[in-house]
Scaffold this motif. Sequence first.
Motif, PDB file in Angstrom:
ATOM      1  N   TYR A  53       0.832  -1.200   0.000  1.00 21.58           N
ATOM      2  CA  TYR A  53       0.000   0.000   0.000  1.00 21.58           C
ATOM      3  C   TYR A  53       0.870   1.255   0.000  1.00 21.58           C
ATOM      4  CZ  TYR A  53      -4.402  -2.405   0.737  1.00 21.58           C
ATOM      5  OH  TYR A  53      -5.531  -3.178   0.583  1.00 21.58           O
ATOM      6  N   THR A  54       0.287   2.332  -0.502  1.00 23.36           N
ATOM      7  CA  THR A  54       0.938   3.641  -0.504  1.00 23.36           C
ATOM      8  C   THR A  54       0.177   4.557   0.431  1.00 23.36           C
ATOM      9  OG1 THR A  54       1.628   3.368  -2.805  1.00 23.36           O
ATOM     10  CG2 THR A  54       1.663   5.591  -1.921  1.00 23.36           C
ATOM     11  N   ILE A  55       0.907   5.264   1.284  1.00 26.56           N
ATOM     12  CA  ILE A  55       0.282   6.269   2.140  1.00 26.56           C
ATOM     13  C   ILE A  55       0.804   7.643   1.731  1.00 26.56           C
ATOM     14  CG2 ILE A  55      -0.054   4.700   4.081  1.00 26.56           C
ATOM     15  CD1 ILE A  55       2.327   6.108   5.471  1.00 26.56           C
ATOM     16  N   PHE A  56      -0.037   8.643   1.927  1.00 24.35           N
ATOM     17  CA  PHE A  56       0.372  10.027   1.677  1.00 24.35           C
ATOM     18  C   PHE A  56       0.732  10.621   3.030  1.00 24.35           C
ATOM     19  CE2 PHE A  56       0.081  14.505   1.024  1.00 24.35           C
ATOM     20  CZ  PHE A  56       0.299  14.741  -0.327  1.00 24.35           C
ATOM     21  N   LEU A  57       2.018  10.842   3.264  1.00 26.20           N
ATOM     22  CA  LEU A  57       2.491  11.406   4.529  1.00 26.20           C
ATOM     23  C   LEU A  57       2.639  12.910   4.333  1.00 26.20           C
ATOM     24  CD1 LEU A  57       3.371  11.028   7.419  1.00 26.20           C
ATOM     25  CD2 LEU A  57       5.646  10.374   6.597  1.00 26.20           C
ATOM     26  N   ALA A  58       1.687  13.644   4.856  1.00 25.44           N
ATOM     27  CA  ALA A  58       1.567  15.077   4.578  1.00 25.44           C
ATOM     28  C   ALA A  58       2.738  15.872   5.124  1.00 25.44           C
ATOM     29  CB  ALA A  58       0.261  15.611   5.164  1.00 25.44           C
ATOM     30  N   GLU A  59       2.878  17.044   4.550  1.00 25.19           N
ATOM     31  CA  GLU A  59       3.862  18.010   5.019  1.00 25.19           C
ATOM     32  C   GLU A  59       3.536  18.385   6.463  1.00 25.19           C
ATOM     33  OE1 GLU A  59       5.350  22.402   3.621  1.00 25.19           O
ATOM     34  OE2 GLU A  59       4.352  21.108   2.178  1.00 25.19           O
ATOM     35  N   ARG A 115      10.445   6.462   7.735  1.00 21.70           N
ATOM     36  CA  ARG A 115      11.368   5.307   7.776  1.00 21.70           C
ATOM     37  C   ARG A 115      10.671   4.071   8.317  1.00 21.70           C
ATOM     38  NH1 ARG A 115      14.973   9.025   9.699  1.00 21.70           N
ATOM     39  NH2 ARG A 115      14.654   8.329  11.822  1.00 21.70           N
ATOM     40  N   ASN A 116       9.941   4.218   9.417  1.00 24.78           N
ATOM     41  CA  ASN A 116       9.253   3.079  10.025  1.00 24.78           C
ATOM     42  C   ASN A 116       8.196   2.503   9.090  1.00 24.78           C
ATOM     43  OD1 ASN A 116      10.789   3.291  12.317  1.00 24.78           O
ATOM     44  ND2 ASN A 116       9.267   4.433  13.480  1.00 24.78           N
ATOM     45  N   SER A 117       7.500   3.368   8.366  1.00 27.77           N
ATOM     46  CA  SER A 117       6.478   2.903   7.421  1.00 27.77           C
ATOM     47  C   SER A 117       7.124   2.127   6.277  1.00 27.77           C
ATOM     48  CB  SER A 117       5.681   4.093   6.877  1.00 27.77           C
ATOM     49  OG  SER A 117       5.002   4.755   7.914  1.00 27.77           O
ATOM     50  N   GLU A 118       8.241   2.632   5.778  1.00 31.82           N
ATOM     51  CA  GLU A 118       8.938   1.945   4.688  1.00 31.82           C
ATOM     52  C   GLU A 118       9.488   0.594   5.149  1.00 31.82           C
ATOM     53  OE1 GLU A 118      10.250   5.865   2.063  1.00 31.82           O
ATOM     54  OE2 GLU A 118      11.622   5.079   3.573  1.00 31.82           O
ATOM     55  N   VAL A 141       5.710   5.496   0.583  1.00 35.34           N
ATOM     56  CA  VAL A 141       5.326   6.775   1.186  1.00 35.34           C
ATOM     57  C   VAL A 141       5.452   7.893   0.158  1.00 35.34           C
ATOM     58  CG1 VAL A 141       5.786   8.418   3.039  1.00 35.34           C
ATOM     59  CG2 VAL A 141       6.093   5.965   3.454  1.00 35.34           C
ATOM     60  N   TRP A 142       4.336   8.579  -0.065  1.00 34.29           N
ATOM     61  CA  TRP A 142       4.304   9.773  -0.912  1.00 34.29           C
ATOM     62  C   TRP A 142       4.068  10.986  -0.045  1.00 34.29           C
ATOM     63  CZ3 TRP A 142       5.995   9.975  -5.614  1.00 34.29           C
ATOM     64  CH2 TRP A 142       5.850   8.902  -6.476  1.00 34.29           C
ATOM     65  N   PRO A 143       4.425  12.184  -0.444  1.00 31.74           N
ATOM     66  CA  PRO A 143       5.243  12.491  -1.608  1.00 31.74           C
ATOM     67  C   PRO A 143       6.718  12.275  -1.307  1.00 31.74           C
ATOM     68  CG  PRO A 143       4.592  14.517  -0.521  1.00 31.74           C
ATOM     69  CD  PRO A 143       3.934  13.396   0.234  1.00 31.74           C
ATOM     70  N   ASP A 144       7.503  12.122  -2.351  1.00 33.49           N
ATOM     71  CA  ASP A 144       8.936  11.900  -2.154  1.00 33.49           C
ATOM     72  C   ASP A 144       9.728  13.200  -2.258  1.00 33.49           C
ATOM     73  OD1 ASP A 144       8.487  12.282  -4.806  1.00 33.49           O
ATOM     74  OD2 ASP A 144       9.609  10.522  -5.503  1.00 33.49           O
ATOM     75  N   LYS A 145       9.018  14.305  -2.436  1.00 32.58           N
ATOM     76  CA  LYS A 145       9.671  15.620  -2.506  1.00 32.58           C
ATOM     77  C   LYS A 145       8.665  16.694  -2.115  1.00 32.58           C
ATOM     78  CE  LYS A 145       8.620  15.874  -7.443  1.00 32.58           C
ATOM     79  NZ  LYS A 145       7.715  14.748  -7.363  1.00 32.58           N
ATOM     80  N   LEU A 146       9.159  17.895  -1.849  1.00 32.83           N
ATOM     81  CA  LEU A 146       8.277  19.018  -1.544  1.00 32.83           C
ATOM     82  C   LEU A 146       7.633  19.512  -2.834  1.00 32.83           C
ATOM     83  CD1 LEU A 146      10.467  21.073   0.956  1.00 32.83           C
ATOM     84  CD2 LEU A 146       8.449  19.698   1.493  1.00 32.83           C
ATOM     85  N   ASP A 177      -3.213  16.391  -5.976  1.00 34.16           N
ATOM     86  CA  ASP A 177      -4.324  15.491  -6.282  1.00 34.16           C
ATOM     87  C   ASP A 177      -3.852  14.224  -6.985  1.00 34.16           C
ATOM     88  OD1 ASP A 177      -5.900  17.432  -5.182  1.00 34.16           O
ATOM     89  OD2 ASP A 177      -7.030  17.892  -7.004  1.00 34.16           O
ATOM     90  N   THR A 178      -2.917  14.365  -7.912  1.00 32.15           N
ATOM     91  CA  THR A 178      -2.392  13.206  -8.644  1.00 32.15           C
ATOM     92  C   THR A 178      -1.781  12.199  -7.687  1.00 32.15           C
ATOM     93  OG1 THR A 178      -1.981  14.526 -10.625  1.00 32.15           O
ATOM     94  CG2 THR A 178      -0.756  12.468 -10.422  1.00 32.15           C
ATOM     95  N   ASP A 179      -0.999  12.684  -6.719  1.00 31.62           N
ATOM     96  CA  ASP A 179      -0.380  11.776  -5.743  1.00 31.62           C
ATOM     97  C   ASP A 179      -1.412  11.197  -4.779  1.00 31.62           C
ATOM     98  OD1 ASP A 179       2.102  12.088  -6.871  1.00 31.62           O
ATOM     99  OD2 ASP A 179       2.829  13.537  -5.397  1.00 31.62           O
ATOM    100  N   LEU A 180      -2.353  12.025  -4.351  1.00 35.36           N
ATOM    101  CA  LEU A 180      -3.370  11.554  -3.407  1.00 35.36           C
ATOM    102  C   LEU A 180      -4.213  10.420  -3.995  1.00 35.36           C
ATOM    103  CD1 LEU A 180      -4.615  14.874  -1.778  1.00 35.36           C
ATOM    104  CD2 LEU A 180      -3.724  12.885  -0.546  1.00 35.36           C
ATOM    105  N   LYS A 181      -4.508  10.491  -5.281  1.00 36.18           N
ATOM    106  CA  LYS A 181      -5.367   9.493  -5.917  1.00 36.18           C
ATOM    107  C   LYS A 181      -4.728   8.102  -5.970  1.00 36.18           C
ATOM    108  CE  LYS A 181      -7.911  12.848  -8.674  1.00 36.18           C
ATOM    109  NZ  LYS A 181      -8.076  13.469  -9.995  1.00 36.18           N
ATOM    110  N   THR A 182      -3.420   8.032  -5.739  1.00 32.51           N
ATOM    111  CA  THR A 182      -2.736   6.726  -5.777  1.00 32.51           C
ATOM    112  C   THR A 182      -2.521   6.154  -4.378  1.00 32.51           C
ATOM    113  OG1 THR A 182      -0.501   7.682  -5.665  1.00 32.51           O
ATOM    114  CG2 THR A 182      -1.496   7.444  -7.857  1.00 32.51           C
ATOM    115  N   THR A 183      -3.057   6.815  -3.339  1.00 32.76           N
ATOM    116  CA  THR A 183      -2.771   6.399  -1.967  1.00 32.76           C
ATOM    117  C   THR A 183      -4.007   5.829  -1.277  1.00 32.76           C
ATOM    118  OG1 THR A 183      -3.197   8.639  -1.127  1.00 32.76           O
ATOM    119  CG2 THR A 183      -0.932   8.115  -1.720  1.00 32.76           C
TER     120      THR A 183
END
Length: 198
Positions: free
Chosen positions: A1-7, A21-24, A30-35, A49-55
């Motif tokens: 599964y993919t989670i979106f770990l917010a800013e 790190r613990n989730s990985e 874990v998304w996003p991989d950048k700011l 939105d594009t990243d959120l739709k995959t989580t």
Amino acid sequence: YTIFLAEVPDDLVLRREELKRNSELQGLRVWPDKLYYFPSSEALQQAIDTDLKTTALFVQLLSSALPQRPPGMSTPQLQYDRAKSLGVPISQWRDRTLAIDTVQEPALRALLTGSTVMATGILEFQQHILQFLKKLEADKNAPKKPATENCSLIFVNAERQDMALAHKIEEMLINHGVGCSLPLEIAEDTDPAAVRAD
């Protein structure tokens, strides 16, 4: 599964990295991989939105600090608003010792007191994330139960701080073919007319 770990606000950057790190280590992506940084607000929202739709789950760590971001950069509030708008399941965390009554900013106060916020230890929150995803997997593979024929409906009344438990009861009842209704989840900015209608 993919989670979106917010800013997060600046005071939670290290805690976010630890959760990432613990989730990985648990096999999660874990998304996003950048700011996020875009010259226009439309492009910024589209990228989020594009990243959120995959989580499968939106995860957010909150504190009483307000992040300072230049124009074109995302904020924790924007990411939460987009997840809510897209209907992505939301799990938020704040320290149980955080004094809500000292928070003056109305939008931040509403975020900290939302029904999806858990005031727990960070390890308990990590366990909650894993349990949610395990249940998601189990539900995906479970045969669908037919709705009950006697049309029973149970209303589960709960205060805001007990809504996580109310949702578990709702799932259990639905799995047994019983209809279930929960109270409206009221935040500080909820329209009084919506409360009366509910």
